[in-house]
Scaffold this motif. Structure first.
Motif, PDB file in Angstrom:
ATOM      1  N   LYS A 615       0.899  -1.120  -0.016  1.00 44.93           N
ATOM      2  CA  LYS A 615      -0.125  -0.222   0.179  1.00 44.93           C
ATOM      3  C   LYS A 615       0.580   0.851  -0.518  1.00 44.93           C
ATOM      4  O   LYS A 615       1.646   1.079   1.155  1.00 44.93           O
ATOM      5  CB  LYS A 615      -0.900  -0.363   1.573  1.00 44.93           C
ATOM      6  CG  LYS A 615      -2.040  -1.029   0.936  1.00 44.93           C
ATOM      7  CD  LYS A 615      -3.131  -1.011   2.522  1.00 44.93           C
ATOM      8  CE  LYS A 615      -3.939  -2.222   2.065  1.00 44.93           C
ATOM      9  NZ  LYS A 615      -4.968  -2.060   2.954  1.00 44.93           N
ATOM     10  N   LEU A 616       1.038   1.796  -1.362  1.00 48.60           N
ATOM     11  CA  LEU A 616       2.111   3.209  -1.402  1.00 48.60           C
ATOM     12  C   LEU A 616       1.546   4.654  -0.524  1.00 48.60           C
ATOM     13  O   LEU A 616       2.083   5.509  -0.245  1.00 48.60           O
ATOM     14  CB  LEU A 616       2.089   3.481  -2.592  1.00 48.60           C
ATOM     15  CG  LEU A 616       2.176   2.492  -3.631  1.00 48.60           C
ATOM     16  CD1 LEU A 616       2.332   3.265  -5.363  1.00 48.60           C
ATOM     17  CD2 LEU A 616       3.637   2.147  -3.465  1.00 48.60           C
ATOM     18  N   SER A 617       0.274   4.501   0.151  1.00 51.34           N
ATOM     19  CA  SER A 617       0.014   5.468   0.762  1.00 51.34           C
ATOM     20  C   SER A 617       0.585   5.599   2.359  1.00 51.34           C
ATOM     21  O   SER A 617       1.010   6.690   2.878  1.00 51.34           O
ATOM     22  CB  SER A 617      -1.871   5.047   1.262  1.00 51.34           C
ATOM     23  OG  SER A 617      -2.161   4.157   1.812  1.00 51.34           O
ATOM     24  N   TYR A 618       1.080   4.284   2.764  1.00 58.62           N
ATOM     25  CA  TYR A 618       1.871   4.763   3.541  1.00 58.62           C
ATOM     26  C   TYR A 618       3.172   4.999   3.668  1.00 58.62           C
ATOM     27  O   TYR A 618       3.215   5.952   3.960  1.00 58.62           O
ATOM     28  CB  TYR A 618       1.911   2.515   4.458  1.00 58.62           C
ATOM     29  CG  TYR A 618       0.663   2.530   5.116  1.00 58.62           C
ATOM     30  CD1 TYR A 618       0.300   2.852   6.235  1.00 58.62           C
ATOM     31  CD2 TYR A 618       0.630   0.862   4.821  1.00 58.62           C
ATOM     32  CE1 TYR A 618      -1.505   2.075   6.033  1.00 58.62           C
ATOM     33  CE2 TYR A 618      -0.776   0.346   4.952  1.00 58.62           C
ATOM     34  CZ  TYR A 618      -1.605   0.949   5.969  1.00 58.62           C
ATOM     35  OH  TYR A 618      -2.997   0.610   6.173  1.00 58.62           O
ATOM     36  N   SER A 619       3.824   4.780   2.649  1.00 55.96           N
ATOM     37  CA  SER A 619       4.913   5.661   2.342  1.00 55.96           C
ATOM     38  C   SER A 619       5.012   6.646   2.299  1.00 55.96           C
ATOM     39  O   SER A 619       5.880   7.801   2.732  1.00 55.96           O
ATOM     40  CB  SER A 619       6.041   4.764   0.432  1.00 55.96           C
ATOM     41  OG  SER A 619       4.884   4.682  -0.133  1.00 55.96           O
ATOM     42  N   GLU A 620       3.678   6.707   1.220  1.00 57.63           N
ATOM     43  CA  GLU A 620       3.712   8.271   0.570  1.00 57.63           C
ATOM     44  C   GLU A 620       3.661   9.239   2.514  1.00 57.63           C
ATOM     45  O   GLU A 620       4.298  10.811   2.231  1.00 57.63           O
ATOM     46  CB  GLU A 620       2.498   8.470   0.211  1.00 57.63           C
ATOM     47  CG  GLU A 620       2.446   8.250  -0.895  1.00 57.63           C
ATOM     48  CD  GLU A 620       1.307   7.585  -2.021  1.00 57.63           C
ATOM     49  OE1 GLU A 620       0.140   8.177  -1.810  1.00 57.63           O
ATOM     50  OE2 GLU A 620       1.576   7.540  -3.610  1.00 57.63           O
ATOM     51  N   LEU A 621       2.298   8.566   3.047  1.00 60.40           N
ATOM     52  CA  LEU A 621       2.618   9.152   4.632  1.00 60.40           C
ATOM     53  C   LEU A 621       4.125   9.483   5.059  1.00 60.40           C
ATOM     54  O   LEU A 621       4.348  10.755   5.947  1.00 60.40           O
ATOM     55  CB  LEU A 621       1.195   9.006   5.063  1.00 60.40           C
ATOM     56  CG  LEU A 621       1.273   9.053   6.748  1.00 60.40           C
ATOM     57  CD1 LEU A 621       0.591  10.971   6.128  1.00 60.40           C
ATOM     58  CD2 LEU A 621       0.354   8.475   6.882  1.00 60.40           C
ATOM     59  N   ALA A 622       4.767   8.304   5.035  1.00 61.64           N
ATOM     60  CA  ALA A 622       5.788   8.697   6.075  1.00 61.64           C
ATOM     61  C   ALA A 622       6.724   9.711   5.386  1.00 61.64           C
ATOM     62  O   ALA A 622       7.580  10.540   5.785  1.00 61.64           O
ATOM     63  CB  ALA A 622       6.847   7.376   5.525  1.00 61.64           C
ATOM     64  N   ASN A 623       6.870   9.657   4.276  1.00 59.64           N
ATOM     65  CA  ASN A 623       7.613  10.697   2.956  1.00 59.64           C
ATOM     66  C   ASN A 623       6.943  12.018   3.498  1.00 59.64           C
ATOM     67  O   ASN A 623       8.021  12.958   3.897  1.00 59.64           O
ATOM     68  CB  ASN A 623       7.313  10.527   1.514  1.00 59.64           C
ATOM     69  CG  ASN A 623       8.592   9.501   1.336  1.00 59.64           C
ATOM     70  OD1 ASN A 623       9.616   9.424   0.979  1.00 59.64           O
ATOM     71  ND2 ASN A 623       8.591   8.436   1.027  1.00 59.64           N
ATOM     72  N   GLU A 624       5.650  12.321   3.510  1.00 58.66           N
ATOM     73  CA  GLU A 624       5.173  13.667   3.956  1.00 58.66           C
ATOM     74  C   GLU A 624       5.355  14.287   4.882  1.00 58.66           C
ATOM     75  O   GLU A 624       5.786  14.788   5.297  1.00 58.66           O
ATOM     76  CB  GLU A 624       3.312  13.341   3.279  1.00 58.66           C
ATOM     77  CG  GLU A 624       2.949  14.842   4.017  1.00 58.66           C
ATOM     78  CD  GLU A 624       1.396  14.798   4.224  1.00 58.66           C
ATOM     79  OE1 GLU A 624       1.109  15.425   4.640  1.00 58.66           O
ATOM     80  OE2 GLU A 624       0.738  14.357   2.778  1.00 58.66           O
ATOM     81  N   ALA A 625       5.625  12.596   6.447  1.00 62.23           N
ATOM     82  CA  ALA A 625       5.449  13.499   7.388  1.00 62.23           C
ATOM     83  C   ALA A 625       7.392  13.636   7.657  1.00 62.23           C
ATOM     84  O   ALA A 625       7.421  14.962   8.042  1.00 62.23           O
ATOM     85  CB  ALA A 625       5.459  12.008   8.383  1.00 62.23           C
ATOM     86  N   LEU A 626       7.832  13.121   7.011  1.00 61.04           N
ATOM     87  CA  LEU A 626       8.937  13.425   6.795  1.00 61.04           C
ATOM     88  C   LEU A 626       9.878  14.533   6.414  1.00 61.04           C
ATOM     89  O   LEU A 626      10.711  15.193   6.811  1.00 61.04           O
ATOM     90  CB  LEU A 626      10.372  12.077   6.627  1.00 61.04           C
ATOM     91  CG  LEU A 626      11.362  12.395   7.100  1.00 61.04           C
ATOM     92  CD1 LEU A 626      12.213  12.302   8.617  1.00 61.04           C
ATOM     93  CD2 LEU A 626      12.370  10.904   6.555  1.00 61.04           C
ATOM     94  N   LYS A 627       9.421  14.685   5.583  1.00 58.96           N
ATOM     95  CA  LYS A 627       9.487  16.052   4.733  1.00 58.96           C
ATOM     96  C   LYS A 627       9.534  17.378   5.934  1.00 58.96           C
ATOM     97  O   LYS A 627       9.490  18.174   5.332  1.00 58.96           O
ATOM     98  CB  LYS A 627       8.668  15.817   3.706  1.00 58.96           C
ATOM     99  CG  LYS A 627       8.867  17.403   2.954  1.00 58.96           C
ATOM    100  CD  LYS A 627       7.967  17.318   1.192  1.00 58.96           C
ATOM    101  CE  LYS A 627       8.522  18.907   0.741  1.00 58.96           C
ATOM    102  NZ  LYS A 627       7.128  18.967  -0.720  1.00 58.96           N
ATOM    103  N   ALA A 628       8.082  17.191   6.109  1.00 58.18           N
ATOM    104  CA  ALA A 628       7.420  18.169   7.141  1.00 58.18           C
ATOM    105  C   ALA A 628       8.699  19.078   8.114  1.00 58.18           C
ATOM    106  O   ALA A 628       9.030  19.538   8.793  1.00 58.18           O
ATOM    107  CB  ALA A 628       5.948  17.985   7.196  1.00 58.18           C
TER     108      ALA A 628
END
Length: 794
Positions: A615-628
């Motif tokens: 599920k790519l949504s989990y990696s997308e959220l992980a990247n979004e959180a780290l970017k922030a």
């Protein structure tokens, strides 16, 4: 029946009766309702209950009892008989402060905190200090392990005011809960003087305090919104961060910084993750020296196993004697990873000793892990752990006593208040060499010595143990045990991990939510971010090790809850709590301390879940959180090292034994077996139902075959005589001819040989990186070809 009915009444009025002999200093007596509640709570403790206070009646009953007797936190109940009118943290308590327009004194600590005990004895048991505090302040006591969000918010305020933090944390708040001043331990004369000056300021210039509280709380809130731009960080930033940390290791004494010296596990784990990726380099010598010196020092319990929280000196000799579960979990991982990288048996030996200590001394009958043990026993710091030569000779045979006294540098003078903290001035291998002993014979004798001394030590009065079972720390311990089961090939650690995983789910998952604390058969405190994150990772590690899909399904359930309840949709990153919890701000765990930040653990768990679920949504959220939230590398690296560990995972992938491909449909692992001097490398693949990968050989053009080979960047080894499993012939609608494929569980093997033509084969570590290339398909789709790099230890 009549006798049975009379027993409770008889107990209450004859054997179990208590009375609150005096009201708390400076206050009127409690209401009749509250007094009855306090009496019932004391009765429920049983006839063997010993109040923790110096204020006792002639009959041995506590003269003072406050509201903390009603709480289920070991730390709070330690303070239940202080003459201070303590309140627990709650919205009701803050509302009371507002109603009475009183300043708040907030004290935060934990049950095994030595300086918390000192401040209790000196100040909170002092009737004159208690009287002033009771009359002019609302006093709140918080267990930081139950309310890490409260601790995080006010600790940041203390650091901003005082320049440093620690426990006990002593904060002063306006009636609305906003901080205006803070410190850590305060001696009694300074504490009462501070109380008086703050109270006088509140009477004469309240606007000064209110202005300070507004400014400080606004600054804390702004820092909590820390933002970043992940795109500005190049891949080189990860290695630069590692190099920065390595340059700060002390080449003589090991570790980071000066006394007091903490292991700094997040930094060590990050460096070991980076080292695992590069098999062409040996473990950095300063990093290896740090691990060696720590395990030889007094910070390590040479007799019972396990690490104390920190050393009070530069050379790891004299510890602060607390033992925390999180230290054991993280340092076990440190030595397990070091063993995997180097194959040095002493690292495995230390890891086993730590884990065996936890399973023996810190495990409940149900399989949960206790939080900590105190530094003090019988009111004396370290008394349980130290030795004198005569006790060694009394316990051991003459030959073993001579060995122990020499090996552990035990003297009549001692090194700690006339007694000895045991340590190893030299490594066991060096000692064996110097004394013409075989290493195996020496370790065998040491194991016998340790076992005998442990039995004698058990006869002493042990330090206080905090029996609460915390979800986050137990999740961390599960991950450690699964790693140990794999690295050490010991199934007993897997059994313990599975047992704890089931216990936590059974006891702390209720009505669609997790709880943080399990104590005395009851759950309490809604789970925080770190509870969800560590437990998700623990469930994934259990799934890795035994393949039971229930672990995977539970991790998905919790990840969805964590994402919906804790994520900051405005500024990115995760809040510590899903409610404001009466705080003046919603804190985020962004910085490492003795533990990785909650955000880093959450990001890592989501990234790992994405690999296993597809599920790519989990990696997308992980990247979004780290970017922030990822700070610039020129800021304090020690506070953000776990976020860089998460960045390394997102950029480069996993380094553990198990790798996942094909959106979680393919699970791969590699190990090296040695049979009569011949090394055989085995790659095992597990394919999900209805999935296949192409066989090694195919007559169909443009089909990507499955193959394994040694990573080209590792010329020290070569793989010969590779054997692939027998393929299965399948007919597919998109092909006119049958296709040879692999399905289910398969094993690929090859002979692992040293490449004699390679240079510097001795200057590398023990890991062998093997690449497997494959293309996975099911009945509907074929995914793009993939390569996974597996790492097997020689």
């Amino acid at each position: 029946m009549m006798i049975q009915q009379l027993i409770p009444i008889f107990c209450i009025f004859i054997y179990c009766s208590v009375s609150l002999a005096e009201p708390l200093p400076g206050l009127d007596p409690y209401s009749e309702k509250i007094e009855q509640q306090l009496n019932r709570a004391i009765i429920a403790k049983g006839k063997d209950y010993l109040p923790r206070t110096r204020h006792l009646s002639a009959e041995g009953q506590a003269i003072y009892t406050n509201r903390l007797i009603l709480e289920d936190s070991p730390y709070l109940t330690q303070h239940a008989h202080n003459p201070v009118n303590w309140f627990p943290w709650s919205e009701e308590t803050l509302a009371l402060a507002k109603k009475k327009n009183k300043l708040i004194f907030l004290s935060i600590g934990y049950s095994t905190c030595h300086w918390c005990h000192v401040m209790e004895r000196e100040s909170f048991e002092n009737k004159e200090i208690a009287k002033f505090l009771n009359q002019h302040f609302i006093a709140i006591k918080v267990d930081r392990e139950r309310h890490p969000d409260v601790d995080e918010a006010y600790m940041l305020a203390v650091r901003l005011v005082a320049g440093r933090g620690g426990w006990p944390m002593s904060s002063f708040l306006a009636p609305d809960g906003k901080p205006f001043y803070g410190a850590t331990y305060l001696p009694p004369d300074i504490f009462i003087d501070l109380l008086q000056k703050i109270h006088l300021t509140w009477l004469e210039e309240p606007e000064v305090i209110l202005k300070q509280s507004e400014e400080l709380s606004a600054l804390v809130t702004q820092i909590m919104k820390n933002t970043s731009d992940l795109e500005s960080f190049g891949i080189n930033t990860i290695q630069q961060t590692a190099n920065n940390l390595l340059s700060r290791l002390n080449p003589l004494t090991g570790g980071f910084g000066e006394a007091p010296k903490f292991p700094n596990e997040p930094a060590l784990l990050f460096l070991l993750q980076i080292a695992t990726r590069d098999s062409n380099k040996p473990l950095n010598k300063d990093l290896a020296s740090t691990l060696d010196l720590m395990s030889q020092g007094g910070i390590y319990d040479q007799i019972g196993g396990g690490f104390h929280r920190y050393a009070t000196d530069d050379i790891w000799l004299i510890p602060h004697f607390e033992k925390m579960l999180y230290n054991q979990a993280q340092l076990s991982q440190v030595y397990l990873h070091a063993y995997r990288i180097t194959a040095k048996d002493n690292y495995a030996r230390i890891a086993r000793q730590i884990l065996d200590y936890v399973l023996t001394e810190m495990t409940s009958s149900e399989g949960g892990f206790y939080s900590a043990t105190d530094a003090d026993s019988e009111g004396v710091e370290g008394k349980y752990f130290v030795w004198q030569p005569d006790k060694i000779r009394e316990t051991l045979s003459p030959e073993d006593a001579d060995l122990a006294i020499d090996l552990f540098a035990i003297t009549e003078k001692g090194n700690f208040d006339g007694r000895n903290v045991l340590h190893l001035p030299v490594s066991l291998r060096e000692y064996a060499l110097n004394h013409h002993l075989s290493y195996q014979a020496l370790t065998h004798r040491i194991d016998r010595i340790r076992a005998q001394l442990v039995e004698v030590r058990k006869q002493r009065i042990p330090p206080l143990r905090d029996d609460k079972i915390l979800l986050a720390m137990n999740g961390m311990m599960i991950s450690t045990l699964t790693l140990a089961a794999d690295v050490l090939n010991e199934p007993r650690y897997k059994i313990a991990a599975v047992r704890t995983g089931n216990l936590l789910w059974d006891k702390l998952w209720h009505n669609g939510s997790l709880f943080r604390v399990y104590l005395d058969g009851r759950h309490s405190i809604p789970a925080k971010l770190d509870d969800y994150a560590y437990f998700i990772q623990a469930l994934l590690d259990l799934y890795d090790i035994d393949g039971n899909p229930v672990w995977h399904q539970r991790s998905l359930t919790l990840a969805d809850l964590m994402s919906s309840r804790f994520y900051d949709n405005t500024h990115g990153g995760f809040f510590m709590s899903d409610t404001k919890n009466a705080l003046f701000t919603k804190p985020k765990s962004l910085n490492d301390s003795a533990l990785p930040s909650g955000n880093s653990v959450a990001i890592i768990a989501l990234a790992n879940l994405a690999l296993r679920s597809g599920k790519l949504s989990y990696s997308e959220l992980a990247n979004e959180a780290l970017k922030a939230i990822l700070p610039s590398p020129d800021k304090d690296i020690f506070s953000s090292v776990s976020l860089y560990k998460a960045l390394d995972l997102l950029v480069h992938g996993e380094v553990g034994k198990y790798q996942y491909g094909a959106r979680g449909a393919v699970k791969a692992s590699a190990e090296i077996k040695e049979i009569e001097g011949i090394k055989i490398l085995e790659v095992k693949l597990q394919l999900a139902d209805n999935w296949h990968i192409n066989a090694h050989q195919s007559e169909v053009e443009d089909i990507i075959p499955t193959s394994i080979y040694i990573d080209a960047d590792t010329p020290a080894f070569q793989l010969d005589n590779i054997t692939y499993p027998e393929s299965i012939s399948r007919k597919f609608s998109f092909l006119s001819t049958p296709l040879e494929v692999y399905e289910g569980d398969i094993t690929l093997r090859g002979l692992l040989n040293v490449n004699k033509n390679a240079e510097n084969t001795a200057h590398r570590n023990a890991l062998v990186p093997v690449v497997i290339q494959f293309q996975a398909c099911n009945d509907q789709i074929c995914l793009a070809p993939e390569k996974l790099t597996l790492r097997a230890t020689q």
